[in-house]
Design an enzyme around this catalytic site. Structure first.
Site, PDB file in Angstrom:
ATOM      1  N   CYS A  70       0.827  -1.213   0.000  1.00 38.66           N
ATOM      2  CA  CYS A  70       0.000   0.000   0.000  1.00 38.66           C
ATOM      3  C   CYS A  70       0.860   1.261   0.000  1.00 38.66           C
ATOM      4  CB  CYS A  70      -0.930  -0.075   1.215  1.00 38.66           C
ATOM      5  SG  CYS A  70      -1.566   1.494   1.821  1.00 38.66           S
ATOM      6  N   CYS A  73       0.236   3.907   2.712  1.00 39.85           N
ATOM      7  CA  CYS A  73       0.685   3.398   4.015  1.00 39.85           C
ATOM      8  C   CYS A  73       2.158   3.728   4.233  1.00 39.85           C
ATOM      9  CB  CYS A  73       0.515   1.879   4.103  1.00 39.85           C
ATOM     10  SG  CYS A  73      -1.195   1.323   4.028  1.00 39.85           S
TER      11      CYS A  73
END
Ligand SMILES: [Zn+2]
Length: 144
Positions: A70, A73
């Site tokens: 991600c 993230c």
């Protein structure tokens, strides 16, 4: 003196460590004397250790649910870590939604990063998406 909670990566003991020692990476496990590996004041935990800390903590517990694939993230990680050292009134954890899929499903996490705040073992707030360190601070202090 303020403390935070962490789990020893070696012997899995629950440790209550001084903030000052944890930030400077000088905290040792009270049981096996191994170095405790916090990132800022963030501890990466699995589901079992998350539940142990949640049960033991008299402070709010904040968790960043993330995954290695991600992008947002990755940019959120350093901000979250920075926030952990500025908000010693809470215990900061990080949980991988890849390895802890059951917990992620149980908590109904759909998008990541997802930050959840727990008080007295119960979810009291959640925020989807990346935040700045300041926004994390607001989030952590949003519920009294
Ligand atoms: Zn240990």
């Amino acid at each position: 003196m303020s403390h935070t909670l962490t789990i020893c990566p070696q012997c899995k003991s629950l440790n209550k460590v001084l903030i000052e020692k944890a930030i400077t990476n000088q905290a040792l496990c009270g049981k096996c004397q191994k170095n405790l590996t916090l990132h800022g004041l963030v501890t990466e935990v699995n589901t079992e250790d998350f539940r142990r800390i949640l049960k033991a903590s008299d402070k709010p517990v904040v968790v960043d649910f993330w995954a290695t694939w991600c992008g947002p993230c990755k940019s959120y990680g350093p901000e979250y870590q920075k926030a952990s050292t500025q908000n010693t009134n809470a215990v900061f954890l990080k949980i991988s939604t890849e390895t802890e899929q059951e917990l992620s499903a149980e908590l109904g996490i759909r998008g990541i990063p997802c930050t959840i705040l727990f008080k007295s073992g119960k979810e009291v707030a959640r925020q989807a998406g990346a935040m700045s360190a300041d926004q994390v601070k607001q989030f952590v202090n949003s519920v009294n």
